[in-house]
Motif scaffolding. Structure first.
Motif, short mmCIF file in Angstrom:
data_model
loop_
_atom_site.label_atom_id
_atom_site.label_comp_id
_atom_site.label_asym_id
_atom_site.label_seq_id
_atom_site.Cartn_x
_atom_site.Cartn_y
_atom_site.Cartn_z
N GLU A 170 67.79 62.37 28.48
CA GLU A 170 67.18 61.41 27.58
C GLU A 170 68.19 60.37 27.13
O GLU A 170 67.83 59.26 26.76
N SER A 171 69.48 60.71 27.17
CA SER A 171 70.52 59.79 26.73
C SER A 171 70.91 58.79 27.82
O SER A 171 71.10 57.61 27.55
N TYR A 172 71.01 59.27 29.06
CA TYR A 172 71.46 58.40 30.16
C TYR A 172 70.53 58.52 31.36
O TYR A 172 70.99 58.80 32.49
N PRO A 173 69.23 58.33 31.20
CA PRO A 173 68.32 58.53 32.34
C PRO A 173 68.57 57.55 33.47
O PRO A 173 68.47 57.92 34.65
N GLY A 174 68.89 56.30 33.13
CA GLY A 174 69.10 55.30 34.18
C GLY A 174 70.28 55.63 35.06
O GLY A 174 70.20 55.58 36.30
N LEU A 175 71.41 55.99 34.45
CA LEU A 175 72.61 56.32 35.22
C LEU A 175 72.39 57.57 36.07
O LEU A 175 72.82 57.63 37.23
N LEU A 176 71.73 58.56 35.49
CA LEU A 176 71.48 59.79 36.24
C LEU A 176 70.54 59.55 37.41
O LEU A 176 70.73 60.12 38.49
N PHE A 177 69.54 58.71 37.19
CA PHE A 177 68.61 58.43 38.28
C PHE A 177 69.31 57.67 39.40
O PHE A 177 69.06 57.92 40.59
N LEU A 178 70.20 56.74 39.05
CA LEU A 178 70.98 56.03 40.07
C LEU A 178 71.88 56.99 40.84
O LEU A 178 72.06 56.85 42.05
N LEU A 179 72.45 57.97 40.13
CA LEU A 179 73.27 58.98 40.80
C LEU A 179 72.44 59.77 41.79
O LEU A 179 72.87 60.03 42.93
N THR A 212 60.46 65.53 44.53
CA THR A 212 61.33 66.00 43.45
C THR A 212 62.27 64.91 42.94
O THR A 212 62.33 64.66 41.74
N ALA A 213 62.98 64.24 43.85
CA ALA A 213 63.97 63.25 43.40
C ALA A 213 63.31 61.99 42.86
O ALA A 213 63.66 61.50 41.78
N ALA A 214 62.35 61.43 43.60
CA ALA A 214 61.73 60.18 43.18
C ALA A 214 61.00 60.33 41.85
O ALA A 214 60.98 59.41 41.01
N GLY A 215 60.38 61.48 41.62
CA GLY A 215 59.65 61.69 40.38
C GLY A 215 60.52 62.06 39.20
O GLY A 215 60.02 62.18 38.07
N SER A 216 61.82 62.23 39.41
CA SER A 216 62.69 62.62 38.30
C SER A 216 62.77 61.56 37.23
O SER A 216 63.01 61.86 36.06
N TRP A 217 62.59 60.29 37.60
CA TRP A 217 62.62 59.22 36.60
C TRP A 217 61.51 59.42 35.57
O TRP A 217 61.73 59.30 34.36
N GLN A 218 60.31 59.76 36.05
CA GLN A 218 59.21 60.01 35.12
C GLN A 218 59.47 61.23 34.26
O GLN A 218 59.12 61.26 33.08
N VAL A 219 60.09 62.25 34.85
CA VAL A 219 60.36 63.47 34.11
C VAL A 219 61.37 63.22 33.00
O VAL A 219 61.24 63.73 31.88
N MET A 220 62.38 62.41 33.28
CA MET A 220 63.47 62.21 32.32
C MET A 220 63.16 61.18 31.25
O MET A 220 63.83 61.14 30.22
N THR A 221 62.17 60.33 31.46
CA THR A 221 61.99 59.20 30.54
C THR A 221 60.65 59.17 29.83
O THR A 221 60.51 58.46 28.83
N GLN A 222 59.66 59.87 30.29
CA GLN A 222 58.32 59.70 29.74
C GLN A 222 57.80 61.00 29.14
O GLN A 222 58.17 62.09 29.55
N THR A 223 56.94 60.83 28.15
CA THR A 223 56.16 61.94 27.64
C THR A 223 54.86 61.98 28.43
O THR A 223 54.11 61.00 28.46
N HIS A 224 54.60 63.07 29.07
CA HIS A 224 53.46 63.17 29.98
C HIS A 224 52.30 63.87 29.29
O HIS A 224 52.47 64.87 28.62
N TYR A 225 51.13 63.35 29.51
CA TYR A 225 49.92 63.96 28.97
C TYR A 225 49.16 64.58 30.14
O TYR A 225 48.57 63.89 30.96
N LEU A 226 49.22 65.90 30.19
CA LEU A 226 48.67 66.61 31.33
C LEU A 226 47.34 67.25 30.97
O LEU A 226 47.19 67.83 29.89
N PRO A 227 46.34 67.16 31.85
CA PRO A 227 45.06 67.82 31.59
C PRO A 227 45.19 69.33 31.75
O PRO A 227 45.82 69.82 32.67
N HIS A 228 44.64 70.08 30.80
CA HIS A 228 44.63 71.53 30.91
C HIS A 228 43.42 72.06 30.16
O HIS A 228 42.82 71.38 29.32
N LEU A 229 43.08 73.29 30.43
CA LEU A 229 41.91 73.92 29.85
C LEU A 229 42.33 74.82 28.69
O LEU A 229 43.22 75.66 28.84
#
Length: 451
Positions: free
Chosen positions: A5-14, A49-66
């Motif tokens: 959460e602190s350095y998502p951009g740098l980590l994603f570039l890495l 896994t790698a491409a979606g890591s940006w969304q995992v590290m930067t966004q709050t996700h609203y997931l459908p569940h029952l």
């Protein structure tokens, strides 16, 4: 605060920097186009896994569940990324390079044989199509209907979707029925492209065969039905390019991109029907749809760290229960992960919350920690190399082509599901051996009938 959460951009570039050499090689080297198991295993690892890591590290996700009351709702899953998650992404890429790199280097001068046109290929295609139709008929006898027609009639929605899923994934015979809905259609479609390539041109009859193979996956009203078949077709086409000295990058033209866009239409339509409600804006549903494609598997991998912190290691209980060899009460990791991400109480046998597949390396971590992560990744990549080498040495005409495309697809989906559902699968192995055996037997019989 988490480092992601602190350095998502740098980590994603890495992360991108570590995966970049493999991506460049996959797109630019013609011999890698003709080695689909190796190439698409890496591409699947990057995409899911790698491409979606940006969304995992930067966004709050609203997931459908029952919920326990049987009502679908959206829950804020938050960011689940951690420093260990980043290390996971880097480790699996470096492990892939360490195992696949020497193999690809040693094969740099190996000639890739093009399949020769043979009448037995057409016979095998007809046999596989007959098997496909037979399995579909048996499914209809069991269930009494195909879910596509329920979807078109508006009977399936986010409230009762699990009730209809029980008519597919909930069936104990589902692994067998999957042969008719995906495995056989994929092999027939890939075989058709191999036959056309060996012949030197695509006939209208080949297009009809391919079009017919698009129907069975749709009958189950699966969201990714056409995408799965499109992936198999693209991999088969990539083999054609590689065996003619062209790289995968040459396939990224207007026609191919238009075909890929069309393949997403049924998936998007099905997703909107399942999950859209009057309270959801188009932007919210579109955001959920994008996350479902590129982020959900990355999130499941990241969540394995928190899952272990909360519940401890599972010590192999998610693995197949092999009678006499590995006896245990199997822990339903997919259902438990869905509950965990939804903030609900984890139950190994829950059937109300759907499922969130965990990538193969993540399953290794959940069971045995970092040794399990490396072990499952190493086994996966060693299997990949072994299967690729066998298929390159297999002199079975267009059959080699079809099996290469199918195992390339399994490698592509390795990071969306477990190792035991892809490479190490009894059903897939039996099918591959059976297809080769039928091809040889049919070829011998055909030779005896000809003067």
């Amino acid at each position: 605060m988490k480092i992601t959460e602190s350095y998502p951009g740098l980590l994603f570039l890495l992360i991108l920097a570590v995966y970049l050499p493999g991506l460049v090689a996959a797109v630019r080297l013609p011999r890698l186009a003709a080695m689909p198991v190796v190439t698409f295993t890496f591409l699947g690892m990057f995409l899911f896994t790698a491409a979606g890591s940006w969304q995992v590290m930067t966004q709050t996700h609203y997931l459908p569940h029952l919920t326990s009351e049987g009502v679908w709702t959206s829950v804020a899953a938050g960011t689940v990324g951690s420093g260990q998650f980043v290390i996971m992404l880097l480790t699996q890429a470096l492990l892939f390079y360490a195992i696949a790199g020497p193999y690809v280097y040693l094969k740099r001068h190996a000639a890739v044989a093009a399949p020769a046109a043979a009448p037995v290929d057409g016979i095998l295609r007809a046999i596989l199509a007959l098997g496909m139709v037979t399995v579909l008929f048996l499914y209809y006898l069991k269930v009494g209907r195909f879910l596509l027609f329920d979807l078109l009639a508006g009977k399936i929605n986010r409230i009762n979707i699990l009730e209809f899923r029980a008519l597919t994934y909930g069936l104990k015979e589902y692994p067998f029925f999957r042969l008719g809905f995906l495995v056989f259609p994929a092999l027939v479609a890939a075989l058709s492209i191999g036959i056309a390539s060996a012949r030197g041109r695509m006939k209208f009859s080949d297009l009809l065969w391919i079009a017919a193979c698009l129907v069975p996956p749709l009958l189950l009203a699966e969201k990714a039905a056409i995408l799965n078949m499109s992936a198999v077709l693209f991999i088969a086409y990539g083999i054609h390019l590689g065996r003619h000295g062209r790289a995968l990058g040459s396939a990224l033209n207007g026609k191919t991109l238009a075909a890929i866009a069309l393949a997403f239409v049924p998936t998007a339509a099905t997703y909107f029907i399942y999950f859209n409600t009057a309270s959801d804006s188009l932007r919210e549903v579109a955001s959920q749809f994008l996350f479902r494609i590129t982020g959900v598997y990355s999130q499941a991998l990241a969540a394995t760290v928190g899952f272990v912190e909360a519940h401890g290691y599972l010590h192999g209980t998610t693995l197949p229960n092999l009678k006499g060899l590995l006896p245990h009460e199997r822990f339903n990791l997919e259902a438990a992960m869905q509950l965990f991400l939804g903030g609900l109480e984890v139950s190994s046998q829950s059937a109300v919350a759907g499922a969130t597949p965990v990538p193969a390396t993540g399953e290794g971590y959940v069971n045995f920690g970092w040794p399990g992560f490396v072990l499952f990744g190493g086994i996966s990549f060693l299997c990949m190399v072994l299967i690729q080498e066998v298929l390159l040495r297999l002199r079975a005409g267009a059959v080699s082509w079809a099996l290469s495309a199918w195992y390339g697809y399994l490698g592509f989906t390795l990071f969306t599901t477990s190792l035991f559902a892809t490479f190490i699968s009894l059903i897939h192995t039996v099918v591959a051996v059976g297809v080769i055996a039928i091809w040889h037997v049919a070829g011998r019989l055909l030779e005896r009938r000809q003067p």
